[in-house]
Design an enzyme around this catalytic site. Structure first.
Site, PDB file in Angstrom:
ATOM      1  N   GLU A  68      91.957 -37.788 109.629  1.00 22.45           N
ATOM      2  CA  GLU A  68      91.278 -37.922 110.928  1.00 22.45           C
ATOM      3  C   GLU A  68      92.169 -37.458 112.078  1.00 22.45           C
ATOM      4  OE1 GLU A  68      89.739 -41.854 111.739  1.00 22.45           O
ATOM      5  OE2 GLU A  68      87.848 -41.413 110.744  1.00 22.45           O
TER       6      GLU A  68
ATOM      7  N   LYS B  86      76.587 -39.298 111.598  1.00 25.15           N
ATOM      8  CA  LYS B  86      75.865 -40.449 112.151  1.00 25.15           C
ATOM      9  C   LYS B  86      74.572 -39.972 112.823  1.00 25.15           C
ATOM     10  CE  LYS B  86      80.031 -43.106 113.080  1.00 25.15           C
ATOM     11  NZ  LYS B  86      80.922 -43.652 114.088  1.00 25.15           N
TER      12      LYS B  86
ATOM     13  N   HIS C 180      97.454 -36.751  83.563  1.00 24.00           N
ATOM     14  CA  HIS C 180      96.566 -36.437  82.437  1.00 24.00           C
ATOM     15  C   HIS C 180      95.209 -35.936  82.928  1.00 24.00           C
ATOM     16  CE1 HIS C 180      99.380 -38.318  79.543  1.00 24.00           C
ATOM     17  NE2 HIS C 180      99.779 -38.912  80.665  1.00 24.00           N
TER      18      HIS C 180
END
Ligand code: PA5
Length: 443
Positions: free
Chosen positions: A285, A420, A306
């Site tokens: 951010e 949003k 792995h």
């Protein structure tokens, strides 16, 4: 105690005097408050501003909740969630719930997703417990925690009544504004303040992180002491070589300039997995804007050797790695000899598991360097509150410096609004009528 050691000797970077000076200048900007985003610099001197009275007030509220509840649901998202989650995971025994005797209440998290199954399963499990809640939101209007809090609040009120609910719910929010502040005042919830000048991702050392951690039994005074030590170690005026935050920020920016666009944070201790998640928010951010920024990724080792190990070793050479190395485990476990030795492991008989882990770490470091992945190493003495507090502040300070070196404002996050707007339009939120029509036509 030295709470953190930084080693850039295997980064392949010889830092220029210009870069060193720029990092010190960026640090000075954080202190003078003359850089971008300067209304969000409250975190810079936050550790040293925390006094015993503040710690005691938080511990008192936490103790009250602990007396009332054996399950405390901590509700928040992003910066109002990840810091507490990171430290709690780091400080907890992952098998705590398997022990028959529980000394401290269990702190679980909600409001960090909108999963119906997650909240249903949490509500079901909560039926077997005495319930309390900590609701954390600076704006007070964030959708995810607001939905979760509606449900948890209703459950607490149904079980215990409104007056008792005010004894079991604590709010952490803005000093004066926002829906949660209004609700907390109306319902009489004890309330802690998120300072105006501390953004979500820099708020772990405010009550946002400290209250849930105290409720879970973490030594928050030690956490803050560690952060205070790191505040001093990275203060303005500390020389470049002595300031680990400046050195880390300069090194990662030098690597970025050489085309290393992805930083993988890793550790050989699974307890630090959520420190990775907290770090990803902090750096993602803060730096990912204006078409720039190192992409923060993470691995937990040796498990991810792995899976991701192949890519790290031989994939596109745009990576560098930062490893949080833990010098001392808290416990001692040795490998036994076996008469049959079918697994061929008798050469390890008598050795501590941590010795094997350490050799894995050193072997991987060299293999990755040979494969073209520069390495930065951050060593902490143990996973304990003081060292973790120092680590958190180290990363915060380095992030501020690093953002300024990159030429961005490390304290805003304009990009998080886009989703949003679309979500509210799709949900027909009042006020979004036009956007609603437009977005539905695109589906
Ligand atoms: O870093 C940030 O600012 C965000 O991650 C916020 O912390 C997050 O969106 C939650 O916001 P609020 O505390 O207002 O609910």
């Amino acid at each position: 105690m030295k709470t953190l050691k930084l080693d850039i000797s295997k980064s392949g970077i010889a830092l220029s005097d210009e870069m060193k000076a720029a990092a010190l200048e960026a640090n000075a900007l954080l202190h003078s408050g003359r850089g971008a985003g300067n209304d969000f610099l409250g975190w810079v001197h936050l550790p040293s501003s925390i006094d015993d009275k503040q710690i005691a007030a938080i511990e008192q509220a936490a103790a009250h909740l602990r007396e009332k509840a054996d399950l405390i649901v901590c509700i928040g998202i992003g910066g109002s969630y990840l810091g507490a989650k990171a430290v709690l995971e780091a400080m907890s025994d992952p098998f705590k719930l398997l022990h028959k005797r529980q000394d401290a209440p269990t702190v679980v998290f909600a409001g960090q997703n909108i999963s119906e199954d997650y909240i249903h399963e949490l509500m079901e499990a909560s039926k077997e417990h005495s319930l309390g809640a900590i609701v954390i939101s600076k704006s007070g209007t964030t959708t995810e925690p607001a939905i979760a809090f509606r449900l948890i609040k209703a459950e607490i009120e149904k079980r215990y009544g409104k007056a008792e609910a005010a004894q079991r719910i604590v709010a952490v929010t803005d000093r004066a504004r926002g829906a949660l502040k209004t609700l907390a005042t109306q319902e009489g919830y004890p309330t802690f303040v998120i300072p105006d000048d501390v953004g979500g991702r820099y708020s772990v050392l405010t009550p946002v992180g400290l209250l849930p951690l105290a409720a879970a039994g973490v030594d928050i005074a030690a956490l803050v002491h560690g952060a205070q030590a790191m505040e001093r170690a990275t203060a303005e005026g500390v020389s470049f070589d002595e300031n680990p935050a400046a050195v880390y920020a300069a090194t990662r920016n030098a690597l970025y300039k050489e085309g290393k666009k992805i930083e993988i944070l890793g550790s050989y201790e699974p307890k630090l997995q959520y420190v990775n998640e907290w770090w990803k928010q902090l750096y993602g951010e803060s730096e990912g804007k204006q078409g720039k920024g190192i992409f923060p990724a993470s691995v937990t080792l040796t498990a991810d050797l792995h899976s991701m190990g192949q890519y790290i070793q031989e994939g596109e050479r745009t990576l560098f790695e930062t490893i949080i190395s833990v010098a001392q485990p808290a416990h001692e476990v040795r490998i036994d000899a076996d008469d049959e030795n079918l697994d061929g492991l008798n050469f390890l008989a008598g050795k501590r598991i941590s010795e094997v882990n350490r050799m894995a770490e050193l072997g991987v470091q060299l293999a990755h360097i040979d494969g073209g992945v520069p390495n930065i190493r951050i060593e902490i003495p143990r996973i304990e509150a003081e060292a973790v507090g120092a680590l958190l502040y180290f990363f915060e300070k380095a992030c501020g410096i690093s953002g300024y070196l990159l030429g961005v404002n490390p304290f805003d996050q304009p990009g998080v609004e886009a989703y949003k707007k679309n979500m509210f339009a799709l949900l027909d939120k009042p006020g979004y009528e036009e956007a609603s029509k437009a977005i539905k036509a695109r589906l």
